[in-house]
Write an enzyme that holds these catalytic residues in place. Structure first.
Site, PDB file in Angstrom:
ATOM      1  N   GLU A 113      -1.857   6.234 -19.991  1.00 11.76           N
ATOM      2  CA  GLU A 113      -1.537   5.092 -19.804  1.00 11.76           C
ATOM      3  C   GLU A 113       0.351   4.745 -19.634  1.00 11.76           C
ATOM      4  OE1 GLU A 113      -2.499   4.239 -16.643  1.00 11.76           O
ATOM      5  OE2 GLU A 113      -1.344   1.370 -16.973  1.00 11.76           O
ATOM      6  N   ARG A 150       0.516  -0.877   0.212  1.00  8.39           N
ATOM      7  CA  ARG A 150       0.138  -0.092   0.054  1.00  8.39           C
ATOM      8  C   ARG A 150       0.851   1.152   0.052  1.00  8.39           C
ATOM      9  NH1 ARG A 150      -5.534  -0.623   1.785  1.00  8.39           N
ATOM     10  NH2 ARG A 150      -4.942   1.419   2.972  1.00  8.39           N
ATOM     11  N   TRP A 210       2.214   5.824   6.544  1.00  8.32           N
ATOM     12  CA  TRP A 210       2.338   7.087   5.202  1.00  8.32           C
ATOM     13  C   TRP A 210       2.291   8.795   5.457  1.00  8.32           C
ATOM     14  CZ3 TRP A 210       0.528  10.437   1.382  1.00  8.32           C
ATOM     15  CH2 TRP A 210       1.290  10.182  -0.023  1.00  8.32           C
ATOM     16  N   HIS A 214       1.072  21.398 -31.397  1.00  7.79           N
ATOM     17  CA  HIS A 214       0.889  22.603 -30.771  1.00  7.79           C
ATOM     18  C   HIS A 214       1.607  23.148 -29.738  1.00  7.79           C
ATOM     19  CE1 HIS A 214      -2.538  22.290 -33.462  1.00  7.79           C
ATOM     20  NE2 HIS A 214      -2.686  21.535 -33.524  1.00  7.79           N
ATOM     21  N   GLU A 245       6.310   6.630 -13.387  1.00 10.75           N
ATOM     22  CA  GLU A 245       6.462   5.756 -12.239  1.00 10.75           C
ATOM     23  C   GLU A 245       7.095   4.838 -11.859  1.00 10.75           C
ATOM     24  OE1 GLU A 245       2.209   3.652 -12.128  1.00 10.75           O
ATOM     25  OE2 GLU A 245       1.900   4.285  -9.732  1.00 10.75           O
ATOM     26  N   ASN A 273      -6.022   5.125  10.603  1.00 10.92           N
ATOM     27  CA  ASN A 273      -5.869   5.287   8.711  1.00 10.92           C
ATOM     28  C   ASN A 273      -6.270   6.528   8.263  1.00 10.92           C
ATOM     29  OD1 ASN A 273      -5.428   5.177   6.719  1.00 10.92           O
ATOM     30  ND2 ASN A 273      -6.151   3.585   6.275  1.00 10.92           N
ATOM     31  N   GLY A 274      -6.495   7.831   8.056  1.00 13.22           N
ATOM     32  CA  GLY A 274      -7.237   8.462   7.294  1.00 13.22           C
ATOM     33  C   GLY A 274      -7.044   9.588   8.166  1.00 13.22           C
ATOM     34  N   LYS A 288       2.706   4.529 -16.737  1.00 20.03           N
ATOM     35  CA  LYS A 288       3.247   3.711 -15.941  1.00 20.03           C
ATOM     36  C   LYS A 288       4.752   3.410 -15.799  1.00 20.03           C
ATOM     37  CE  LYS A 288       1.077   1.999 -14.806  1.00 20.03           C
ATOM     38  NZ  LYS A 288      -0.229   1.874 -14.840  1.00 20.03           N
TER      39      LYS A 288
HETATM   40  O1  M6R Z   1      -7.692   2.140  -6.349  1.00 13.58           O
HETATM   41  P1  M6R Z   1      -7.808   2.890  -7.595  1.00 13.58           P
HETATM   42  O2  M6R Z   1      -8.114   2.315  -9.029  1.00 13.58           O
HETATM   43  O3  M6R Z   1      -8.649   4.628  -7.839  1.00 13.58           O
HETATM   44  O4  M6R Z   1      -6.323   3.838  -7.167  1.00 13.58           O
HETATM   45  C1  M6R Z   1      -6.279   5.448  -8.955  1.00 13.58           C
HETATM   46  C2  M6R Z   1      -4.705   5.736  -9.089  1.00 13.58           C
HETATM   47  O5  M6R Z   1      -3.981   5.877  -7.444  1.00 13.58           O
HETATM   48  C3  M6R Z   1      -4.718   4.555  -9.271  1.00 13.58           C
HETATM   49  O6  M6R Z   1      -4.547   4.301 -10.875  1.00 13.58           O
HETATM   50  C4  M6R Z   1      -2.437   4.866  -9.550  1.00 13.58           C
HETATM   51  O7  M6R Z   1      -2.418   5.733 -10.839  1.00 13.58           O
HETATM   52  C5  M6R Z   1      -1.417   3.563 -10.331  1.00 13.58           C
HETATM   53  N1  M6R Z   1      -0.751   3.407  -8.967  1.00 13.58           N
HETATM   54  C6  M6R Z   1      -1.429   3.768 -11.759  1.00 13.58           C
HETATM   55  O8  M6R Z   1      -0.124   2.549 -12.179  1.00 13.58           O
END
Ligand code: M6R
Length: 603
Positions: free
Chosen positions: A478, A27, A74, A501, A485, A100-101, A482
C-alpha cells in the site's frame, strides 16, 4: 471516471450545474460540459480541459436555464477533445445527452443510424444515444421515446437527457451509479452525493433498469418496461463541510489529518465494553456459522486492506484469501459455503462489482465492506458493513484504508468466533482495548511531523522500495502504491523475504528501502533489510521506537507501541505522510494525479 450532474428547477441553475461539476472533479476527468434549456432552445457549452475553462466559456456565452445537465468526461472512446466532450446532441440539436458507462453495441448502432442519414460529430460511444432518442421521437412522446432509446442499448450506463421544449430531464441507469437529490423546489441528479450535498441531503437511489422523468415539481420513477416504481427518499449522514478542504492545502492532507475522527466513527458502538466479541449490529453472533472459507475481492488500496483482513482470518484459523477483483474469474471454486467479501470504498468499482456477480452466480454468500451507503456494492451484496469514513475526495485513498482495515478486523473477529464457536484469539480484550486507543495513536503519529524531513532526505532517489512481512506486507505494498500514485516516482512493494529472490538486483545507494516492522513476526525482516543495506541501500525503518531495526536503520519513522495487529495501520499513516510530502515537494497534482480516477466504473 465520468461524472453526471443535472439540476431541475424553475430559476436559473447554471451556477449549481457548474458547482456540481467542480464537486465531481475529484472523480478524474479530461473534459467537461453543460446543456441548459432556456425556453428558446437547448444551449450547449463544452470543452476539453478543466471545469475552470468551461466556467469561463459559459460566462462569456451568458447561457442560462433552470433545467440542465452537465458532465465531466474521463476518456474511453476517443481522445479528450472538444467534440468528444459531453453533452452530445442529435443531428437537429434538439436532444442533449450525458452518459457514464460503456455502450457495448455502439458500433452497430452507429452504422444503422448513419445509414438513416444521421450525422455524427464525435468518436464516442455515447453519441448513439441522442440519435436513438431523436429516432424514437419521430413516433413517440418524449418519455416513451427515451425508454425505447434506452432499450436499444447494451452495456452499462447512467444517462441524463433533455429534449428542447420539454421541462424535464430523462434519466436511466444500468450498472453505473445515479442518485436523485430532492431539494427545496429543485431536484438534482448525480453520479454521487457530494455533487449536490451542499443543496440537499435527501436522496433516492436509482436501481438498475429504472427510468426517471424529473420535472421542477415532480418525479416519476418506473421500470424500463414501464411499471411505476414507488421508493421513499432517505437522508444521507454526510456533512457538507466534509466535502470541502477545511483550510488544508489538499484534500489528501485533510483526509490524512482527520483519521482520528474517521477511525473513531468506524469503531463507535462496535466494541462491547467488556465482551470478547465485536458488537456488529447487522452481524450478531452466529451470523457466519457454516462458512467454510472466505474470499475477499477488491482493487488497488481496497485490495491491500482485503489482504490485511485475509491474514487476520488466517491467524484465527479460518481459510481466507484475497483476490484482485479483475482476476477473480470463473475458474475460482466458489460454493454456498463460501463467504465472498467485496471491499470497495466507492462501492462502484466495475471490477469489484463484476467479481461480486461471479460470487453470486456461484451461490456464495456476499458481504460488501464499503464507505458509501446506497452504492451498487451495498445494494447488490447480501449484506453490507459500512466503514463510516465520510466522503473521501482525494483520488489517493488514505482515511478509507484505515477504516477498511478496522472494519475488516471486526468482521474477522465475528467470522472466526462463529467458525470456532468461540473467540479463537489469544486475548481479544487486549485487542479491543488497543483498538479504542487507535485514534489517539494516529494523532501521535500526525503530531510528530517527522515524515516531511525523511521525504526531503530521499528526494531525487532513483526508486523507492517498501518491504514487510506478515501484516506488514499489505502495508508495504500500500505504501508503494500511494507513493507511485501521487509522486509519479518509481516505487515497488515487496514481501521482505522475496528481496533476495530477484529485487535485490535493483538495489543501489539510490534506492531507499522503507522497512515496515510491526512488532509481530518480523525478526527476519531486519535481516532482509540488512541484506539490502550491505549492498548500499539506505534503510528507513517504519517501526515502534524500541524495535531492534532502529539499531541498524539509517532513518526512522516511529510509531507508538500498540497491538501487533494494529501497528501496521500506524505505519501506514507514516507512509501516507511520506508520499504526501514527497509529492508536495515535487509539485505534483496531489488530489488529482494524472491519468487516474477516483471511482473506476469500467472494467
Ligand atoms: O472505490 P474502490 O475502493 O473500489 O477503489 C479501488 C481502487 O480504484 C482504489 O483503491 C485506488 O487504488 C486508489 N486510488 C488508490 O489510492
Amino acid at each position: 471516471m465520468c461524472g453526471i450532474i443535472a439540476r431541475i428547477g424553475a430559476d436559473d441553475g447554471v451556477d449549481r450545474l457548474l458547482g456540481g461539476l467542480e464537486r465531481l472533479e475529484y472523480r478524474g476527468y479530461d473534459s467537461a460540459g453543460i446543456a441548459v434549456e432556456n425556453g428558446v432552445g437547448l444551449a450547449v457549452q463544452k470543452c476539453s480541459g478543466q471545469v475552470n475553462e468551461l466556467k469561463e466559456s459559459v460566462s462569456d456565452s451568458g447561457i442560462y436555464g433552470g433545467i440542465g445537465i452537465g458532465h465531466t468526461r474521463w476518456s474511453t472512446h476517443g481522445p479528450p477533445t472538444d467534440d468528444n466532450a459531453h453533452p452530445h446532441t442529435d443531428s437537429s440539436g434538439d436532444v442533449a445527452v450525458v452518459h457514464n458507462g460503456v455502450i457495448d453495441n455502439h458500433a452497430e448502432l452507429r452504422e444503422e443510424l448513419k445509414a438513416e442519414g444521421r450525422e455524427f460529430t464525435s468518436d464516442t460511444d455515447t453519441e448513439v444515444i441522442p440519435h436513438l432518442f431523436e429516432r424514437h421521437l419521430e413516433d413517440h412522446a418524449p418519455e416513451e421515446a427515451f425508454r425505447e432509446a434506452v432499450r436499444d442499448l447494451d452495456g452499462s450506463y447512467a444517462i441524463a437527457a433533455m429534449v428542447e421544449g420539454e421541462d424535464a430531464v430523462f434519466a436511466a441507469r444500468r450498472g453505473s451509479p445515479l442518485v436523485l437529490g430532492v431539494g427545496d423546489g429543485e431536484y438534482f441528479l448525480a453520479s454521487d452525493v457530494p455533487a449536490f450535498l451542499e443543496h440537499t441531503d435527501e436522496v433516492v437511489y436509482f436501481e438498475d433498469d429504472e427510468v426517471g422523468v424529473i420535472r421542477p415539481d415532480d418525479v416519476e420513477l418506473s421500470t424500463l418496461a414501464g411499471e411505476p416504481v414507488e421508493r421513499s427518499s432517505e437522508i444521507v449522514s454526510w456533512d457538507p463541510e466534509e466535502t470541502g478542504k477545511g483550510g488544508y492545502d489538499h484534500f489528501m492532507r485533510k483526509e490524512i489529518e482527520t483519521q482520528n475522527t474517521s477511525l473513531t466513527n468506524a469503531i463507535q458502538g462496535r466494541i462491547d465494553d467488556e465482551g470478547e466479541e465485536p458488537d456488529l449490529d447487522d452481524f450478531p453472533a452466529g451470523t457466519f456459522e457454516g462458512v467454510e472459507r472466505v474470499q475477499f475481492v477488491a482493487c488497488g488500496t481496497s485490495f491491500h486492506a482485503a489482504k490485511y483482513g485475509a491474514q487476520l482470518l488466517n491467524k484465527a484459523g479460518v481459510a481466507a484469501q484475497a483476490f484482485r477483483a479483475s482476476e477473480y474469474d470463473d475458474a475460482i471454486p466458489v460454493d454456498s459455503d463460501t463467504l465472498v467479501v467485496a471491499v470497495t470504498q466507492s462501492g462502484e468499482t466495475a471490477d469489484t462489482l463484476g467479481a461480486l456477480d461471479r460470487a453470486t452466480a456461484g451461490r456464495a454468500r456476499t458481504v460488501a465492506v464499503t464507505n458509501v451507503v446506497g452504492s451498487s456494492a451495498a445494494r447488490e451484496a447480501d449484506d453490507a458493513l459500512f466503514i463510516r469514513a465520510g466522503p473521501e475526495i482525494g483520488v489517493a485513498a488514505t482515511k478509507t484504508f484505515s477504516s477498511q482495515v478496522v472494519a475488516l478486523s471486526l468482521l474477522a473477529h465475528r467470522i472466526s468466533a462463529d467458525a470456532a464457536g468461540d473467540s479463537p484469539w489469544d486475548d481479544p480484550r487486549a485487542y479491543y482495548d488497543e483498538l479504542k486507543r487507535l485514534p489517539d495513536h494516529v494523532q501521535t503519529v500526525l503530531d510528530r511531523e517527522i515524515a516531511e524531513g525523511v521525504a526531503d532526505d530521499y528526494l531525487g532517489s532513483d526508486a523507492f522500495f517498501f518491504i514487510g512481512r506478515g501484516l506488514a506486507y499489505p502495508v508495504a505494498i500500500e505504501g508503494a502504491l500511494k507513493f507511485k500514485e501521487i509522486t509519479y516516482e518509481h516505487a515497488e512493494g515487496f514481501a521482505a523475504g522475496e528481496l533476495k529472490h530477484g529485487p535485490l538486483a535493483l538495489v543501489t545507494p539510490q534506492t531507499p528501502i522503507f522497512t515496515v516492522v510491526t512488532g509481530g513476526e518480523d525478526e527476519t525482516t531486519v535481516t532482509n533489510a540488512q541484506e539490502a543495506q550491505t549492498r548500499g541501500a539506505p534503510i528507513v525503518a517504519v517501526s515502534p521506537a524500541d524495535h531492534r531495526i532502529t539499531d541498524v536503520a539509517d532513518a526512522h519513522l516511529p510509531i507508538p507501541d500498540t497491538h501487533p495487529d494494529l501497528a501496521g495501520l500506524l505505519a501506514n499513516v507514516q507512509l501516507q505522510l511520506l508520499s504526501y510530502h514527497t509529492a508536495d515537494s515535487l509539485g505534483r497534482s496531489i488530489d488529482k494525479p494524472r491519468n487516474l480516477a477516483k471511482s473506476v466504473t469500467v472494467e
